[in-house]
Design an enzyme around this catalytic site. Structure first.
Site, PDB file in Angstrom:
ATOM      1  N   LEU A 133      45.784 -58.387 -48.066  1.00 25.64           N
ATOM      2  CA  LEU A 133      46.352 -58.197 -49.404  1.00 25.64           C
ATOM      3  C   LEU A 133      47.744 -58.820 -49.499  1.00 25.64           C
ATOM      4  CD1 LEU A 133      45.324 -54.467 -49.973  1.00 25.64           C
ATOM      5  CD2 LEU A 133      44.890 -56.284 -51.627  1.00 25.64           C
ATOM      6  N   PRO A 136      53.820 -63.302 -49.023  1.00 24.78           N
ATOM      7  CA  PRO A 136      55.285 -63.355 -49.054  1.00 24.78           C
ATOM      8  C   PRO A 136      55.845 -62.905 -50.412  1.00 24.78           C
ATOM      9  CG  PRO A 136      54.417 -65.321 -48.008  1.00 24.78           C
ATOM     10  CD  PRO A 136      53.228 -64.559 -48.519  1.00 24.78           C
ATOM     11  N   THR A 166      47.350 -56.486 -40.372  1.00 25.99           N
ATOM     12  CA  THR A 166      46.948 -55.752 -39.171  1.00 25.99           C
ATOM     13  C   THR A 166      45.589 -56.263 -38.707  1.00 25.99           C
ATOM     14  OG1 THR A 166      48.135 -53.789 -39.944  1.00 25.99           O
ATOM     15  CG2 THR A 166      46.474 -53.432 -38.240  1.00 25.99           C
ATOM     16  N   GLY A 348      68.123 -34.196 -27.202  1.00 27.39           N
ATOM     17  CA  GLY A 348      69.348 -34.825 -26.715  1.00 27.39           C
ATOM     18  C   GLY A 348      69.023 -36.160 -26.073  1.00 27.39           C
ATOM     19  N   GLU A 372      50.319 -49.467 -46.876  1.00 28.07           N
ATOM     20  CA  GLU A 372      49.325 -48.850 -47.774  1.00 28.07           C
ATOM     21  C   GLU A 372      50.020 -48.155 -48.957  1.00 28.07           C
ATOM     22  OE1 GLU A 372      45.751 -47.554 -46.294  1.00 28.07           O
ATOM     23  OE2 GLU A 372      45.915 -48.619 -44.394  1.00 28.07           O
ATOM     24  N   GLY A 373      51.115 -48.761 -49.400  1.00 27.45           N
ATOM     25  CA  GLY A 373      51.876 -48.226 -50.523  1.00 27.45           C
ATOM     26  C   GLY A 373      53.083 -47.460 -50.035  1.00 27.45           C
ATOM     27  N   THR A 374      54.286 -47.994 -50.324  1.00 29.82           N
ATOM     28  CA  THR A 374      55.516 -47.350 -49.845  1.00 29.82           C
ATOM     29  C   THR A 374      55.668 -45.966 -50.488  1.00 29.82           C
ATOM     30  OG1 THR A 374      56.849 -48.205 -51.665  1.00 29.82           O
ATOM     31  CG2 THR A 374      56.682 -49.618 -49.703  1.00 29.82           C
TER      32      THR A 374
HETATM   33  C1  LIG Z   1      53.063 -52.272 -39.602  1.00 30.95           C
HETATM   34  C2  LIG Z   1      52.568 -52.852 -40.901  1.00 30.95           C
HETATM   35  C3  LIG Z   1      51.208 -53.111 -41.065  1.00 30.95           C
HETATM   36  C4  LIG Z   1      50.737 -53.698 -42.251  1.00 30.95           C
HETATM   37  N1  LIG Z   1      49.397 -53.987 -42.371  1.00 30.95           N
HETATM   38  C5  LIG Z   1      48.952 -54.615 -43.501  1.00 30.95           C
HETATM   39  C6  LIG Z   1      47.574 -55.026 -43.637  1.00 30.95           C
HETATM   40  O1  LIG Z   1      46.740 -54.777 -42.763  1.00 30.95           O
HETATM   41  N2  LIG Z   1      47.194 -55.699 -44.756  1.00 30.95           N
HETATM   42  C7  LIG Z   1      48.069 -55.972 -45.763  1.00 30.95           C
HETATM   43  O2  LIG Z   1      47.655 -56.590 -46.741  1.00 30.95           O
HETATM   44  N3  LIG Z   1      49.379 -55.602 -45.660  1.00 30.95           N
HETATM   45  C8  LIG Z   1      49.833 -54.927 -44.567  1.00 30.95           C
HETATM   46  N4  LIG Z   1      51.164 -54.561 -44.455  1.00 30.95           N
HETATM   47  C9  LIG Z   1      52.070 -54.860 -45.551  1.00 30.95           C
HETATM   48  C10 LIG Z   1      52.396 -53.606 -46.354  1.00 30.95           C
HETATM   49  O3  LIG Z   1      51.277 -53.168 -47.074  1.00 30.95           O
HETATM   50  C11 LIG Z   1      53.585 -53.958 -47.274  1.00 30.95           C
HETATM   51  O4  LIG Z   1      54.704 -54.105 -46.412  1.00 30.95           O
HETATM   52  C12 LIG Z   1      53.857 -52.885 -48.313  1.00 30.95           C
HETATM   53  O5  LIG Z   1      52.840 -52.862 -49.273  1.00 30.95           O
HETATM   54  C13 LIG Z   1      55.199 -53.122 -49.024  1.00 30.95           C
HETATM   55  O6  LIG Z   1      55.315 -54.433 -49.453  1.00 30.95           O
HETATM   56  P1  LIG Z   1      56.620 -55.291 -49.045  1.00 30.95           P
HETATM   57  O7  LIG Z   1      56.845 -55.127 -47.606  1.00 30.95           O
HETATM   58  O8  LIG Z   1      56.437 -56.657 -49.573  1.00 30.95           O
HETATM   59  O9  LIG Z   1      57.811 -54.570 -49.797  1.00 30.95           O
HETATM   60  P2  LIG Z   1      58.230 -54.736 -51.340  1.00 30.95           P
HETATM   61  O10 LIG Z   1      57.045 -54.507 -52.212  1.00 30.95           O
HETATM   62  O11 LIG Z   1      58.999 -55.985 -51.507  1.00 30.95           O
HETATM   63  O12 LIG Z   1      59.205 -53.500 -51.505  1.00 30.95           O
HETATM   64  C14 LIG Z   1      60.564 -53.511 -51.060  1.00 30.95           C
HETATM   65  C15 LIG Z   1      61.211 -52.191 -51.492  1.00 30.95           C
HETATM   66  O13 LIG Z   1      61.165 -52.095 -52.927  1.00 30.95           O
HETATM   67  C16 LIG Z   1      60.542 -50.890 -53.316  1.00 30.95           C
HETATM   68  N5  LIG Z   1      59.753 -51.100 -54.542  1.00 30.95           N
HETATM   69  C17 LIG Z   1      58.886 -52.108 -54.831  1.00 30.95           C
HETATM   70  N6  LIG Z   1      58.343 -51.919 -56.044  1.00 30.95           N
HETATM   71  C18 LIG Z   1      58.869 -50.765 -56.530  1.00 30.95           C
HETATM   72  C19 LIG Z   1      58.709 -50.021 -57.744  1.00 30.95           C
HETATM   73  N7  LIG Z   1      57.855 -50.396 -58.713  1.00 30.95           N
HETATM   74  N8  LIG Z   1      59.425 -48.867 -57.900  1.00 30.95           N
HETATM   75  C20 LIG Z   1      60.269 -48.445 -56.927  1.00 30.95           C
HETATM   76  N9  LIG Z   1      60.461 -49.095 -55.765  1.00 30.95           N
HETATM   77  C21 LIG Z   1      59.772 -50.234 -55.573  1.00 30.95           C
HETATM   78  C22 LIG Z   1      59.615 -50.528 -52.140  1.00 30.95           C
HETATM   79  O14 LIG Z   1      59.335 -49.129 -52.136  1.00 30.95           O
HETATM   80  C23 LIG Z   1      60.460 -50.971 -50.964  1.00 30.95           C
HETATM   81  O15 LIG Z   1      61.370 -49.968 -50.627  1.00 30.95           O
HETATM   82  C24 LIG Z   1      51.644 -53.973 -43.291  1.00 30.95           C
HETATM   83  C25 LIG Z   1      53.009 -53.686 -43.130  1.00 30.95           C
HETATM   84  C26 LIG Z   1      53.469 -53.140 -41.952  1.00 30.95           C
HETATM   85  C27 LIG Z   1      54.931 -52.834 -41.805  1.00 30.95           C
END
Ligand SMILES: Cc1cc2nc3c(=O)[nH]c(=O)nc-3n(C[C@H](O)[C@H](O)[C@H](O)COP(=O)(O)OP(=O)(O)OC[C@H]3O[C@@H](n4cnc5c(N)ncnc54)[C@H](O)[C@@H]3O)c2cc1C
Length: 395
Positions: A133, A136, A166, A348, A372-374
């Site tokens: 999904l 960049p 992943t 500690g 899977e959604g922050t």
């Molecule tokens: C260990 C790991 C495994 C992963 N595995 C997969 C995988 O298998 N497949 C895959 O497709 N992806 C994967 N990901 C990616 C992961 O799903 C994304 O990192 C995540 O969806 C967040 O996207 P981003 O990192 O681009 O952050 P961004 O979307 O750029 O967000 C940056 C910050 O802005 C905040 N933000 C963004 N939009 C909003 C909003 N509308 N309101 C408030 N705050 C907002 C976010 O909460 C975050 O704090 C993985 C990531 C990690 C770290």
């Protein structure tokens, strides 16, 4: 040493069939994962043997319907993820992707040919799947996905770049989300099954050293004029967003359950330490501040598990659980992060190196609040549901 549940009488309240699955996962975690988790994390190595063992134990396909899968309830699948998550965050992360993001949509929405080709091997752990999904320019905002899907005769051509995938570098099959209409945002998304050995698929490890999940594989995957038959589409035309949400609901519940497992492991270890470590002539647990920390960790663990189980029970009763899943993921992952932080403080200096698994749990659990959604995205979903549509907009 007896587990927390046995020692402190936590009522899991699981029906007998689910309890059998939980017991099986607990035995697997203790006998197969515990011996390797710390070493694989130190070596930063993904293990195919662990994947095969998960498959052999029936834990990958447990939640899928019989006869292909194990026929376990959603509640049992959560209990499995809790047990695995309590010991090995990388293995639990693998499971969330293979079972939730790959097998669930593939077995529900793919045609018979794709299902017969891929589902048995993915369940057995002899094949590995990845879900592509993130890009960049498209993380939380799936409507910004820029990977294109263009029809050419009986085929589609896929062009684009995915990051943080992943299993991306070890997968046999990739579920790839792209757009057939860049202006339509989420309404233009479609999902295709792409065998990883298809010409034009290029993978490489993500750059840099990762904070946690070091025994996982995370890759950048590039699709350069990749051709697959049109029949490799998962679901209907422009149904990619709902396919993603279907998988993410399963995956998010797995992540929340894994967080409960990490939380439990941190509490169990903290109780052991607070009973044995003596300072100022007494057990440190008898200092009120330390005891209060343990009490808070316990209450938050119980609350997190109840939220997870509520979301699971709704699904098992055939009811919509999307809101409950978001609530469970938000609370359980953030509570687990607090628990891991508290556990290290409470130990500690002993919490600060990898003699104990606490620093690994601490490093691993942060990602649970991101992928899977922050946490913020879960808050967006929850508040949007609570507020409903703005009827006065545009007035
Ligand atoms: C260990 C790991 C495994 C992963 N595995 C997969 C995988 O298998 N497949 C895959 O497709 N992806 C994967 N990901 C990616 C992961 O799903 C994304 O990192 C995540 O969806 C967040 O996207 P981003 O990192 O681009 O952050 P961004 O979307 O750029 O967000 C940056 C910050 O802005 C905040 N933000 C963004 N939009 C909003 C909003 N509308 N309101 C408030 N705050 C907002 C976010 O909460 C975050 O704090 C993985 C990531 C990690 C770290």
């Amino acid at each position: 040493m007896p587990g927390f549940a046995d020692q402190y009488g936590i009522e899991y309240g699981l029906p007998e069939a689910d309890e059998i699955w939980r017991g099986r996962a607990r035995t697997f975690a203790q006998e197969t994962l515990a011996a390797n988790a710390q070493r694989l994390d130190r070596e930063g190595r993904f293990s195919r043997r662990i994947v095969a063992a998960l498959g052999e134990a029936g834990l990958i396909g447990a939640g899928l319907s019989e006869p292909t899968g194990g026929g376990a309830s959603t509640l049992a699948a959560c209990a499995i993820a809790e047990e695995i998550g309590a010991v090995d965050g990388s293995a639990r992360g693998f499971l969330a992707v293979q079972a939730g993001l790959v097998l669930a949509p593939l077995s529900t929405f793919a045609n018979d040919t794709l299902r017969e080709r891929w589902v048995p091997g993915l369940i057995a752990g002899t094949s590995i799947g990845a879900c592509c999904l993130t890009e960049p320019g498209a993380g939380s905002d799936l409507g910004a996905i820029a990977t294109t899907i263009t029809e050419e005769g009986d085929e589609v051509v896929i062009r684009g770049e995915k990051v943080w995938i992943t299993n991306g570098g070890v997968a046999d099959i990739l579920l790839v989300f792209g757009t057939v209409d860049t202006k339509a945002r989420t309404r233009g998304l479609e999902c295709y099954a792409v065998p990883a050995d298809t010409e034009g698929v290029h993978t490489e490890p993500m750059p840099g050293n990762e904070l946690g999940h070091r025994a996982s594989d995370h890759a950048r995957v590039v699709f350069k004029d990749v051709r697959v038959p049109k029949t490799n589409r998962i679901g209907g035309e422009r149904s990619g967003f709902s396919i993603a949400m279907f998988g993410l609901e399963d995956g998010r519940l797995n992540v929340a359950s894994g967080a409960v497992g990490v939380h439990r492991a941190c509490l169990e270890q903290s109780i052991r330490f607070a009973r044995s470590r003596r300072q100022f002539g007494r057990r440190i647990g008898d200092f009120q501040q330390v005891g209060a920390t343990l009490a808070d960790m316990d209450v938050e663990l119980r609350a997190a598990r109840l939220l997870v189980h509520q979301a699971a029970r709704l699904k098992d009763r055939g009811l919509d659980n999307a809101h409950a899943v978001s609530a469970a993921k938000l609370y359980a992952t953030e509570a687990a992060l607090r628990a891991a932080t508290n556990a290290i403080q409470l130990h500690g200096s002993r919490g600060y190196n990898d003699e104990l698994p606490l620093e690994r749990h601490y490093r691993d659990v942060i990602a649970l609040t991101i992928y899977e959604g922050t946490s913020n995205v879960q808050r967006v979903i929850l508040s949007r549901n609570l507020l409903g549509k703005d009827e006065g907009r545009g007035e």
